[in-house]
Design an enzyme around this catalytic site. Structure first.
Site, PDB file in Angstrom:
ATOM      1  N   HIS A  72     -10.599 -19.646   0.373  1.00  0.00           N
ATOM      2  CA  HIS A  72     -11.760 -20.161  -0.363  1.00  0.00           C
ATOM      3  C   HIS A  72     -12.325 -21.401   0.344  1.00  0.00           C
ATOM      4  O   HIS A  72     -13.528 -21.492   0.595  1.00  0.00           O
ATOM      5  CB  HIS A  72     -11.328 -20.486  -1.797  1.00  0.00           C
ATOM      6  CG  HIS A  72     -12.402 -21.129  -2.634  1.00  0.00           C
ATOM      7  ND1 HIS A  72     -12.950 -20.517  -3.723  1.00  0.00           N
ATOM      8  CD2 HIS A  72     -13.014 -22.332  -2.535  1.00  0.00           C
ATOM      9  CE1 HIS A  72     -13.866 -21.306  -4.261  1.00  0.00           C
ATOM     10  NE2 HIS A  72     -13.919 -22.429  -3.560  1.00  0.00           N
ATOM     11  N   GLU A  73     -11.438 -22.320   0.689  1.00  0.00           N
ATOM     12  CA  GLU A  73     -11.897 -23.562   1.335  1.00  0.00           C
ATOM     13  C   GLU A  73     -12.435 -23.277   2.737  1.00  0.00           C
ATOM     14  O   GLU A  73     -13.367 -23.950   3.191  1.00  0.00           O
ATOM     15  CB  GLU A  73     -10.767 -24.596   1.393  1.00  0.00           C
ATOM     16  CG  GLU A  73     -10.174 -25.000   0.031  1.00  0.00           C
ATOM     17  CD  GLU A  73     -11.223 -25.401  -0.999  1.00  0.00           C
ATOM     18  OE1 GLU A  73     -12.258 -25.985  -0.608  1.00  0.00           O
ATOM     19  OE2 GLU A  73     -11.019 -25.120  -2.196  1.00  0.00           O
ATOM     20  N   HIS A  92     -16.103 -22.380   2.582  1.00  0.00           N
ATOM     21  CA  HIS A  92     -16.919 -23.606   2.561  1.00  0.00           C
ATOM     22  C   HIS A  92     -17.038 -24.165   3.979  1.00  0.00           C
ATOM     23  O   HIS A  92     -18.113 -24.507   4.441  1.00  0.00           O
ATOM     24  CB  HIS A  92     -16.251 -24.692   1.695  1.00  0.00           C
ATOM     25  CG  HIS A  92     -16.360 -24.476   0.222  1.00  0.00           C
ATOM     26  ND1 HIS A  92     -17.556 -24.353  -0.440  1.00  0.00           N
ATOM     27  CD2 HIS A  92     -15.405 -24.389  -0.748  1.00  0.00           C
ATOM     28  CE1 HIS A  92     -17.338 -24.190  -1.744  1.00  0.00           C
ATOM     29  NE2 HIS A  92     -16.033 -24.210  -1.956  1.00  0.00           N
TER      30      HIS A  92
HETATM   31 ZN   LIG Z   1     -15.002 -24.166  -3.715  1.00  0.00          ZN
END
Ligand SMILES: [Zn+2]
Ligand SMILES: [Zn+2]
Length: 157
Positions: A67-68, A71
């Site tokens: 998830h990170e 980003h």
């Molecule tokens: Zn996030």
């Protein structure tokens, strides 16, 4: 797991899922409470909540790292990198990253009421209520003895 091991894992996942290197720092941050991790825009570093592996497992940790990394890679390439962005969501789906981190014990503690009334029966069983109750109308759920108000509990979270 040490910070060095975390760094290695992040680098490995970055190459495997994005075909691009992770060239910044990944560290555990114990001050994170409700989130699984965060991507720091200013430094491009990742911070990961150690409870993701301590209270859950490596799959959860990997899901949070992925998830990170979405980003990270989106932001670094000047692509849409926020949760609301469709491209963020499609990338997250493509690499099977976690949409939400599971609730840690710290997050759960925060959701609990800050104040409780404590009632006790003559056998020492304690009953906790958020609202005050009429003691004459209730008995102890364990032994059936009458209860009375004996204190208050305050949390400092
Ligand atoms: Zn996030
Ligand atoms: Zn009792």
């Amino acid at each position: 797991m040490t910070n060095a091991e975390l760094q290695q894992l992040v680098e490995k996942l970055s190459l495997a899922d994005f075909g691009r290197p992770f060239q910044h720092q990944a560290t555990f941050n114990r001050r994170l409470r409700t989130t699984g991790g965060r991507y720091v825009l200013q430094t491009h570093n990742l911070e990961i909540n150690p409870l993701m592996i301590e209270e859950f497992n490596e799959d959860t940790l990997i899901g949070v790292i992925k998830h990170e990394l979405v980003h990270y890679h989106n932001h670094i390439q000047g692509l849409p990198y926020q949760h609301k962005d469709r491209y963020f969501q499609s990338e997250l789906q493509r690499i099977a990253g976690l949409k939400y981190a599971p609730a840690t014990s710290k997050a759960k503690a925060r959701q609990q009421p800050k104040h409780l009334w404590v009632y006790t029966c003559k056998n020492g069983h304690e009953i906790y209520r958020q609202r005050r109750i009429n003691e004459l109308r209730y008995v102890c759920g364990i032994c059936g003895a009458p209860i009375r108000l004996t204190g208050e509990l305050k949390r400092d979270v």
